[in-house]
Design a protein around this motif. Sequence first.
Motif, mmCIF file in Angstrom:
data_model
loop_
_atom_site.group_PDB
_atom_site.id
_atom_site.type_symbol
_atom_site.label_atom_id
_atom_site.label_comp_id
_atom_site.label_asym_id
_atom_site.label_seq_id
_atom_site.Cartn_x
_atom_site.Cartn_y
_atom_site.Cartn_z
ATOM 1 N N ASN A 104 0.804 -1.220 0.000
ATOM 2 C CA ASN A 104 0.000 0.000 0.000
ATOM 3 C C ASN A 104 0.843 1.278 0.000
ATOM 4 N N LEU A 105 2.091 1.206 -0.367
ATOM 5 C CA LEU A 105 2.978 2.366 -0.317
ATOM 6 C C LEU A 105 2.406 3.546 -1.095
ATOM 7 N N SER B 268 -0.556 4.488 -1.439
ATOM 8 C CA SER B 268 -1.715 5.133 -0.803
ATOM 9 C C SER B 268 -1.354 5.848 0.500
ATOM 10 N N LEU B 269 -0.134 5.723 0.959
ATOM 11 C CA LEU B 269 0.267 6.380 2.206
ATOM 12 C C LEU B 269 0.482 7.864 1.960
ATOM 13 N N ARG B 270 -0.012 8.687 2.882
ATOM 14 C CA ARG B 270 0.043 10.136 2.687
ATOM 15 C C ARG B 270 1.122 10.826 3.490
ATOM 16 N N THR B 271 1.485 10.307 4.656
ATOM 17 C CA THR B 271 2.456 10.977 5.505
ATOM 18 C C THR B 271 3.510 10.007 6.040
ATOM 19 N N GLU C 23 2.096 7.640 8.602
ATOM 20 C CA GLU C 23 1.423 6.453 8.057
ATOM 21 C C GLU C 23 2.439 5.407 7.608
ATOM 22 N N LEU C 24 3.564 5.852 7.105
ATOM 23 C CA LEU C 24 4.621 4.921 6.705
ATOM 24 C C LEU C 24 5.203 4.222 7.929
ATOM 25 N N GLU D 17 3.681 3.389 10.608
ATOM 26 C CA GLU D 17 2.737 2.425 11.190
ATOM 27 C C GLU D 17 2.959 1.103 10.522
#
Length: 77
Positions: free
Chosen positions: A65-66, A68-71, A74-75, A77
Motif C-alpha cells: 500500500n505504499l 496510498s500512504l500520505r504521511t 502512516e509509513l 505504522e
Amino acid sequence: MSASEPSRPPPVSEILAAMVSELADVAAAEVGPGFPLGHTKLASSLGRAKLDARLRRRLSVRLDNLGSLRTLAELEE
C-alpha cells in the motif's frame, strides 16, 4: 553504555525520516510525522519506486500500500 556493549541501531522512525529526507532533497529537520509523502520528489512513480527500493534494501520491508500512504507517520505504522 560501556565500551564493550555494541551500539544500538537507530530507531526505525529515524531511519525512515532519513530516507525520506534524502529522497525528497530536504533538510532532515523538515521531516517529521506529518511530512507529506506526496512531496514533489516522492509523488511520482519514480519517487515511490526509489522509496520502495530503499525500504526493501535497508529494512527488508515491502509495502503493498505504499502508493496510498500520505504521511511519514502512516509509513511508520
